[in-house]
Enzyme design. Structure first.
Site, PDB file in Angstrom:
ATOM      1  N   ASN A 107       0.870  -1.187   0.000  1.00 44.07           N
ATOM      2  CA  ASN A 107       0.000   0.000   0.000  1.00 44.07           C
ATOM      3  C   ASN A 107       0.904   1.233   0.000  1.00 44.07           C
ATOM      4  OD1 ASN A 107      -1.797   2.021   0.498  1.00 44.07           O
ATOM      5  ND2 ASN A 107      -2.605   1.159   2.409  1.00 44.07           N
ATOM      6  N   LYS A 166       3.322   0.749   3.070  1.00 44.60           N
ATOM      7  CA  LYS A 166       2.955  -0.253   4.085  1.00 44.60           C
ATOM      8  C   LYS A 166       2.943  -1.609   3.390  1.00 44.60           C
ATOM      9  CE  LYS A 166      -0.193   2.572   6.781  1.00 44.60           C
ATOM     10  NZ  LYS A 166      -1.556   3.001   6.616  1.00 44.60           N
ATOM     11  N   ARG A 207      -2.713  -2.172  -3.230  1.00 40.74           N
ATOM     12  CA  ARG A 207      -3.927  -1.400  -2.954  1.00 40.74           C
ATOM     13  C   ARG A 207      -3.921  -0.157  -3.846  1.00 40.74           C
ATOM     14  NH1 ARG A 207      -5.187   2.738   1.724  1.00 40.74           N
ATOM     15  NH2 ARG A 207      -7.375   3.056   1.228  1.00 40.74           N
ATOM     16  N   HIS A 250     -13.162   2.381   0.852  1.00 41.81           N
ATOM     17  CA  HIS A 250     -13.149   1.317   1.869  1.00 41.81           C
ATOM     18  C   HIS A 250     -13.837   0.044   1.378  1.00 41.81           C
ATOM     19  CE1 HIS A 250     -13.016   4.555   5.285  1.00 41.81           C
ATOM     20  NE2 HIS A 250     -11.792   4.164   4.969  1.00 41.81           N
ATOM     21  N   HIS A 301     -17.421   1.179   8.917  1.00 39.91           N
ATOM     22  CA  HIS A 301     -15.956   1.096   8.989  1.00 39.91           C
ATOM     23  C   HIS A 301     -15.460   2.398   9.610  1.00 39.91           C
ATOM     24  CE1 HIS A 301     -11.793   0.169   7.548  1.00 39.91           C
ATOM     25  NE2 HIS A 301     -11.721   1.478   7.738  1.00 39.91           N
ATOM     26  N   LEU A 302     -14.920   2.303  10.822  1.00 35.97           N
ATOM     27  CA  LEU A 302     -14.553   3.508  11.572  1.00 35.97           C
ATOM     28  C   LEU A 302     -13.073   3.463  11.926  1.00 35.97           C
ATOM     29  CD1 LEU A 302     -17.603   3.366  14.037  1.00 35.97           C
ATOM     30  CD2 LEU A 302     -17.491   4.521  11.813  1.00 35.97           C
ATOM     31  N   GLY A 319     -10.230   7.241   8.531  1.00 38.75           N
ATOM     32  CA  GLY A 319     -11.342   7.529   7.621  1.00 38.75           C
ATOM     33  C   GLY A 319     -12.527   6.678   8.053  1.00 38.75           C
ATOM     34  N   ARG A 377     -11.280  14.754   8.874  1.00 44.03           N
ATOM     35  CA  ARG A 377     -12.162  15.200   7.771  1.00 44.03           C
ATOM     36  C   ARG A 377     -13.540  15.544   8.320  1.00 44.03           C
ATOM     37  NH1 ARG A 377     -11.185  10.006   4.448  1.00 44.03           N
ATOM     38  NH2 ARG A 377      -8.926  10.107   4.209  1.00 44.03           N
ATOM     39  N   ILE A 386     -11.767   2.205  15.513  1.00 38.66           N
ATOM     40  CA  ILE A 386     -12.774   2.690  16.462  1.00 38.66           C
ATOM     41  C   ILE A 386     -13.900   1.657  16.602  1.00 38.66           C
ATOM     42  CG2 ILE A 386     -14.484   4.505  16.897  1.00 38.66           C
ATOM     43  CD1 ILE A 386     -12.654   6.436  15.299  1.00 38.66           C
ATOM     44  N   GLU A 417     -13.835  -1.492  16.188  1.00 41.33           N
ATOM     45  CA  GLU A 417     -13.413  -2.736  16.833  1.00 41.33           C
ATOM     46  C   GLU A 417     -13.081  -2.553  18.304  1.00 41.33           C
ATOM     47  OE1 GLU A 417     -10.092  -4.228  14.486  1.00 41.33           O
ATOM     48  OE2 GLU A 417     -11.220  -3.801  12.664  1.00 41.33           O
ATOM     49  N   ASN A 418     -12.910  -1.292  18.733  1.00 43.42           N
ATOM     50  CA  ASN A 418     -12.399  -1.068  20.099  1.00 43.42           C
ATOM     51  C   ASN A 418     -13.232  -0.161  20.986  1.00 43.42           C
ATOM     52  OD1 ASN A 418      -9.715  -2.457  20.155  1.00 43.42           O
ATOM     53  ND2 ASN A 418      -9.460  -1.210  18.325  1.00 43.42           N
ATOM     54  N   GLU A 430      -7.891  -5.831   5.568  1.00 45.43           N
ATOM     55  CA  GLU A 430      -7.842  -5.466   4.145  1.00 45.43           C
ATOM     56  C   GLU A 430      -6.681  -6.159   3.438  1.00 45.43           C
ATOM     57  OE1 GLU A 430      -8.366  -1.430   5.773  1.00 45.43           O
ATOM     58  OE2 GLU A 430      -9.190  -0.947   3.803  1.00 45.43           O
TER      59      GLU A 430
HETATM   60  P1  ADP Z   1      -6.634   3.636   9.747  1.00 43.35           P
HETATM   61  O1  ADP Z   1      -7.862   4.178   9.090  1.00 43.35           O
HETATM   62  O2  ADP Z   1      -5.475   4.570   9.664  1.00 43.35           O
HETATM   63  O3  ADP Z   1      -6.314   2.201   9.369  1.00 43.35           O
HETATM   64  P2  ADP Z   1      -7.439   2.486  12.288  1.00 43.35           P
HETATM   65  O4  ADP Z   1      -8.447   1.557  11.682  1.00 43.35           O
HETATM   66  O5  ADP Z   1      -6.227   1.895  12.913  1.00 43.35           O
HETATM   67  O6  ADP Z   1      -7.004   3.633  11.300  1.00 43.35           O
HETATM   68  O7  ADP Z   1      -8.230   3.346  13.391  1.00 43.35           O
HETATM   69  C1  ADP Z   1      -7.614   4.372  14.107  1.00 43.35           C
HETATM   70  C2  ADP Z   1      -8.627   4.904  15.125  1.00 43.35           C
HETATM   71  O8  ADP Z   1      -8.984   3.844  16.021  1.00 43.35           O
HETATM   72  C3  ADP Z   1      -8.054   6.043  15.989  1.00 43.35           C
HETATM   73  O9  ADP Z   1      -9.038   7.058  16.147  1.00 43.35           O
HETATM   74  C4  ADP Z   1      -7.816   5.329  17.311  1.00 43.35           C
HETATM   75  O10 ADP Z   1      -7.897   6.210  18.403  1.00 43.35           O
HETATM   76  C5  ADP Z   1      -8.976   4.365  17.331  1.00 43.35           C
HETATM   77  N1  ADP Z   1      -8.767   3.331  18.356  1.00 43.35           N
HETATM   78  C6  ADP Z   1      -7.827   2.381  18.399  1.00 43.35           C
HETATM   79  N2  ADP Z   1      -7.898   1.698  19.578  1.00 43.35           N
HETATM   80  C7  ADP Z   1      -8.904   2.266  20.296  1.00 43.35           C
HETATM   81  C8  ADP Z   1      -9.483   2.029  21.585  1.00 43.35           C
HETATM   82  N3  ADP Z   1      -9.021   1.067  22.381  1.00 43.35           N
HETATM   83  N4  ADP Z   1     -10.511   2.812  21.974  1.00 43.35           N
HETATM   84  C9  ADP Z   1     -10.989   3.793  21.186  1.00 43.35           C
HETATM   85  N5  ADP Z   1     -10.485   4.070  19.956  1.00 43.35           N
HETATM   86  C10 ADP Z   1      -9.467   3.320  19.516  1.00 43.35           C
END
Ligand code: ADP
Length: 395
Positions: A10, A17, A87, A176, A204-205, A208, A237, A328, A330-331, A381
């Site tokens: 990518n 990456k 990608r 995405h 997808h959070l 972006g 954004r 976001i 997933e977490n 991905e």
């Molecule tokens: P990218 O789009 O660059 O691949 P990611 O999918 O890694 O980004 O998502 C990054 C976002 O996920 C950031 O806003 C980060 O703060 C958030 N994130 C990662 N871990 C957590 C967590 N444990 N709690 C809340 N937000 C999280």
């Protein structure tokens, strides 16, 4: 035949990456990043299992960085590299699926570049370098937009003069797509449903953010548009604003187009609203400590996300579940819970214990009993790009 290895690349304007994917394994054999390319600080980082390493490559461009990476990849792959998957951000209307890279597909990617002036030229730099370095390998382009080429015309057209679409390609493309496709398939598998006979809303959070309506394995609508700026609130954004904002800022403040573009893409979203950070983790911590900007940013983020999901539901005839993915999605149990709180009219409700459990790569169902399915599904991905590359190796 033994399990095959695919290198996934990518390329950004100053970074690469990469991940080495073996078709039989869920984890990556090798992953890493070359960054600050073209500068004296250029460096290559990689990770194999728990072992991390790096190499300074001052002044290296994409080609030099890839040539440094090659022996590492070949060593880890035991000399058995079967193909490279790239990608590519924008495939325009030309690509509705992954494509083997040859003169014709490279020409098409170049022609589409005006639609993605920041991304496609950077992707092309990596592709051209990799094709020179690995001329004997099959190389494949996998497009962020391709999955959304199945949108019906009423979903992809803007209400602007027809000639802008016919002559200049002004329409909604969506992005995405690789992630939306991967997680909607995984959601079906995890739920014991057929990917080709199930309906999903996907959020997808990541940095972006986008939503997507997927029916029977096809994207029917998505929140991003001509560019990845449309739709949800994102890290930096703005997502949707009144289209007259450009004219307003130009008239009232005398701002140039470039300045407005930079403001909407780099200084807005969670960062702009909070005045603090584009990172959801930092904002959750600041909110705990009573930071009003952080609270507001999270509230706006979740409300706008819920509105987008409700809008996406118009595209579906049935709902088998809502899926959260990306860093976001997933977490952040807080974001999931706040967002679902705005979707009562869709009948959605969470089991907060299950919601709190699904973090750091744990997939699962988080809905309350007798409510529509809500899933957390980690995206991958790189794996999807490797699978698409493998499919084209066999043809
Ligand atoms: P990218 O789009 O660059 O691949 P990611 O999918 O890694 O980004 O998502 C990054 C976002 O996920 C950031 O806003 C980060 O703060 C958030 N994130 C990662 N871990 C957590 C967590 N444990 N709690 C809340 N937000 C999280």
């Amino acid at each position: 035949m033994s399990a095959r290895n695919i290198l996934v690349i990518n390329c950004g304007s100053s970074s690469i990456k990469f991940a080495l994917v073996n078709e039989a394994r869920d984890d990556f054999l090798l992953s890493g990043l070359a960054e600050r390319l073209g500068s004296p600080e250029a460096v290559l980082h990689w990770q194999q299992g728990e072992v991390r390493d790096s190499l300074v490559i001052p002044g290296a461009d994409h080609r030099l960085a890839l040539s440094q990476l090659l022996p590492i990849v070949q060593r880890v792959a035991g000399g058995e590299l079967h193909g490279i998957g790239h990608r590519v951000v924008h495939g325009g209307e030309h690509f509705n699926a992954a494509s083997r890279l040859d003169d014709a597909s490279l020409r098409a990617i170049r022609q589409i570049a005006p639609l993605a002036p920041l991304h496609n030229p950077a992707n092309l730099q990596g592709i051209e370098a990799a094709m020179k370095l690995f001329p004997e390998l099959v190389q494949v382009a996998v497009f962020d937009t391709a999955f959304h080429q199945s949108l019906p015309e009423h979903a992809y057209r803007y209400a602007v003069p027809d000639a802008l679409y016919r002559e200049h390609g002004v329409r909604r493309y969506g992005f995405h797509g690789t992630s939306h496709r991967y997680v909607s398939r995984r959601a079906a598998e995890l739920s014991g449903l057929q990917p080709g006979a199930s309906s999903w809303l996907v959020a997808h959070l990541g940095n972006g953010c986008s939503t997507c309506a997927v029916e029977n394995g096809r994207s029917l609508d998505t929140s991003m548009g001509l560019t990845p700026l449309e739709g949800l609130v994102m890290g930096t954004r703005s997502g949707d604003v009144d289209p007259n904002l450009h004219g307003h800022l130009a008239r009232v403040l005398g701002w140039s187009l470039e300045r407005i573009d930079a403001m909407l893409n780099k200084d807005s979203g969670l960062l702009g609203l909070s005045g603090l950070s584009n990172d959801m983790r930092s904002l959750e911590q600041a909110r705990e400590q009573g930071h009003p900007g952080a609270s507001l940013a999270i509230e706006v983020f979740c409300y706008r996300l819920a509105k987008s999901l409700a809008a996406m539901s118009c595209a579906l005839r049935r709902l088998d579940g809502l899926v959260f993915t990306g860093g976001i999605g997933e977490n952040s149990a807080l974001v999931r819970s706040t967002t679902i709180g705005h979707l009562r009219l869709l009948g959605l409700q969470l089991d907060e214990t299950a919601n709190a459990r699904c973090v750091r790569g744990v997939a699962g169902a988080i809905q309350a009993a007798d409510h529509p399915r809500v899933l957390v599904v980690p995206t991958n991905e790189e794996r999807q790009i490797a699978l698409d590359t493998l499919t084209l190796l066999d043809i």
